[in-house]
Design a protein around this motif. Sequence first.
Motif, PDB file in Angstrom:
ATOM      1  N   ALA A   1       6.638 -11.850  47.568  1.00 45.99           N
ATOM      2  CA  ALA A   1       7.415 -11.600  46.357  1.00 45.99           C
ATOM      3  C   ALA A   1       7.951 -12.906  45.782  1.00 45.99           C
ATOM      4  N   LEU A   2       8.321 -13.814  46.670  1.00 49.51           N
ATOM      5  CA  LEU A   2       8.829 -15.106  46.202  1.00 49.51           C
ATOM      6  C   LEU A   2       7.734 -15.894  45.493  1.00 49.51           C
TER       7      LEU A   2
ATOM      8  N   GLY B   1       1.302  -8.768  37.726  1.00 51.44           N
ATOM      9  CA  GLY B   1       2.267  -9.034  38.785  1.00 51.44           C
ATOM     10  C   GLY B   1       2.719  -7.760  39.459  1.00 51.44           C
TER      11      GLY B   1
ATOM     12  N   TRP C   1       2.378  -6.741  43.346  1.00 48.69           N
ATOM     13  CA  TRP C   1       3.635  -6.474  44.038  1.00 48.69           C
ATOM     14  C   TRP C   1       3.587  -5.137  44.769  1.00 48.69           C
TER      15      TRP C   1
ATOM     16  N   ALA D   1       5.668  -9.522  52.888  1.00 45.03           N
ATOM     17  CA  ALA D   1       6.239  -8.947  51.665  1.00 45.03           C
ATOM     18  C   ALA D   1       7.309  -9.835  51.025  1.00 45.03           C
ATOM     19  N   PRO D   2       8.340 -10.270  51.777  1.00 45.50           N
ATOM     20  CA  PRO D   2       9.348 -11.114  51.119  1.00 45.50           C
ATOM     21  C   PRO D   2       8.771 -12.435  50.617  1.00 45.50           C
ATOM     22  N   ALA D   3       7.966 -13.099  51.457  1.00 43.09           N
ATOM     23  CA  ALA D   3       7.397 -14.378  51.045  1.00 43.09           C
ATOM     24  C   ALA D   3       6.455 -14.167  49.867  1.00 43.09           C
TER      25      ALA D   3
ATOM     26  N   VAL E   1       4.028  -4.583  48.783  1.00 45.48           N
ATOM     27  CA  VAL E   1       5.224  -3.950  49.322  1.00 45.48           C
ATOM     28  C   VAL E   1       4.909  -2.638  50.037  1.00 45.48           C
TER      29      VAL E   1
ATOM     30  N   LEU F   1       5.040 -14.700  44.111  1.00 44.06           N
ATOM     31  CA  LEU F   1       4.755 -14.001  42.851  1.00 44.06           C
ATOM     32  C   LEU F   1       5.777 -14.359  41.777  1.00 44.06           C
ATOM     33  N   SER F   2       7.045 -14.471  42.179  1.00 45.25           N
ATOM     34  CA  SER F   2       8.100 -14.774  41.213  1.00 45.25           C
ATOM     35  C   SER F   2       7.908 -16.154  40.603  1.00 45.25           C
ATOM     36  N   VAL F   3       7.586 -17.113  41.462  1.00 47.57           N
ATOM     37  CA  VAL F   3       7.344 -18.464  40.953  1.00 47.57           C
ATOM     38  C   VAL F   3       6.148 -18.433  40.003  1.00 47.57           C
TER      39      VAL F   3
END
Lengths: 562, 128
Positions: B102-103, B57, B61, B98-100, B65, B105-107
């Motif tokens: 990261a989201l 991850g 990431w 990047a923001p989407a 980024v 990736l988090s899920v």
Amino acid sequence: MSLLLPMQSGLLPEGLNVSFKLIPAILVLAMLALFLVIGFVFKVADTEGMWVAGRSIGNVENGMAIGANWMSAASYLGMAALIALSGFYGLAFVVGWSTGYFILLIFMAAQMRRFGKYTAPDFVGDRYNSDTARAIAAVTTFLIGFVYAIGQARGMGLVGLYIFGDLGILGLTGYQSMVVFMMAITVGYLSISGMMGATKNMAVQYVILIVAFLAGLYVVGYANGYSTVLPHIEYGEMFSVLSSEFSEPFVHQSYYLWIATAFSLVVGTCGLPHVLVRFYTVDSERTARWSTVWGLGFICLLYLSSPAFAAFGTDLYANQIGDVYGDPGMTSAAGDVIVVLAAQLSNLPTWFVGLVAAGGIAAAIATIAGLFIAGSSAISHDIYANIINPDATQRQQVLVGRLSIVALGVITTLAALNPAAPIAALVSYAFSLAGAVLFPMFFLGLWWENTNRQGALAGMTTGLIIWIIPMINEVLPTYVSSLDSTISPTLAQWVPAIGSALVAVPVVFIVTIAVSLATEEPDMETKRLVRQCHSPEPMDRMESAEEVVSTDGGEDVQGGDA
Amino acid sequence: MTENDRHDSDGERTAPDGGTATAAQRHRETNYLEEEVNLLKPSTEFMRDHLRLIWTGFIIWAVLVFGPVTATALAPDTMTMTIPGGFPLHYFLVAIGAPAGALILSVWYARRRDALDEKYGISHGGDA
């Protein structure tokens, strides 16, 4: 202190309609009254409730609290301001403030929950068995709350001007009176309600701020024919009409500063005490993880909208007021209210513009709540109850907590009367501080059991020094009239105040590791504490790693009572 | 407080198949308080599995980024070309990618981490 003397005649955003407006004023006052009622209903008298809300908060609720806590005036107002004023560089803030949550999620969220104490300095103090380390962390936490909140106060002051006009109290300028007025309300509410009330409020505040922001975005986009159903993507069509400064890379700031800023914001996210404490308030580590995901989702709703709002605002400003870039260009005060300004310039009804403004105020209050609770618990729990008066009763602790909230409120208000920089820049100083001093302690403390007290003390001191140097170099001169610009431009170029963590974090890591290796290993008890933070064995709701290690050795933690 | 979590299924207690039983068994035999914690040297099977997830991850990431902005500094002309929708490519990758990303990736991480719990037969009693 010279910072008490107003040097500017007052921040007045050009183009903003400054006057008292009845309906928006009622809207804002009703919103503030609602916060007070919620705070009063959930008011607390014990420390458990004050600091960690009884560890009772669930997934989505904590996610909302993470979002509200997180999305301050800097997100609501400041980010759109930076994107409007400095184009592609402003996106470093979008990226840093959202993607940092992934690092927090994979490296720290669940482990922090397992550690399970009350405050961020608790972690530092207990992990490194040092009251000195605890005190440095507590002072840093207090400092972060202070620096961070200046930006919030500036945001509330500027937005409040639209709603209440120029109050002119105590002979202060309109902006300054508004800062005093809004901060007085915020501090009053906070000292009554504590963390439980603040957490309950944060969910409400999140809903208000996200609804206000999205409604503002959709209506502004629709009213001006910019967008229909998905403004977050549709603003792409506007790049051909916006000035090239809006999107061209590295015209406002260099590649180095972009990276330094984004990096500092990421590590700052992972070091901010008021963010970490959210993981102490949940019932299990699994909730800690999923609430981080929820939190990031809630945050993305706003962060994906902000650039679109900035594009709309920039275009409206250019068409109706004047050139955005160049001389004179848009001032930072106007930039900081671009979200409200965009709604006003679209000729929308006053009550609607008031709603957008109220969202900004809700955002600022929610974040100040989180910051001040973290800052005051650092003083009352970590310094007062742990170091000064170990026999303190809960009553005394809560009293000291409230007094420190008032103290924070007063110094923040004073500093915000004449702020040194736009909202987002002010806030990013706090991020650099958290990233430089606290992040390495959390990270190494959780992931390398041999990090010891000497290493932590050396590392934190180094971090503080590397943070302070650029602050003196760049930020102090704006408060001291005898110094009129940056002292050393070369230093400012490589260690910028806004992104000093890029330099600080690697140095602090090296210092901490080197000193830890050169001195004695920590004792077995401490190592077991770290291991317990990573063990996959589930823990009870009210249990902390320390208790597990000292009672049953972590062999079987199920069935133990809290 | 009610757990409002759609992932909180009853499936966590289902009987594991042959492969995961051994992982769960070894997990039960491990005393995690006796095993060193070191980010670079995982000492238990669980930690190895978890760190594989974390590093994967983390690398994705980092590219997500810092990749687009670095590419823009290196090849400004290619990166600033207009893509369908009107965005310059670099702007789209940074502001939305990047923001989407990261989201998402988090899920991905949270789900994979839940799967690890299942593999090792760990159940979070949660609201006991």
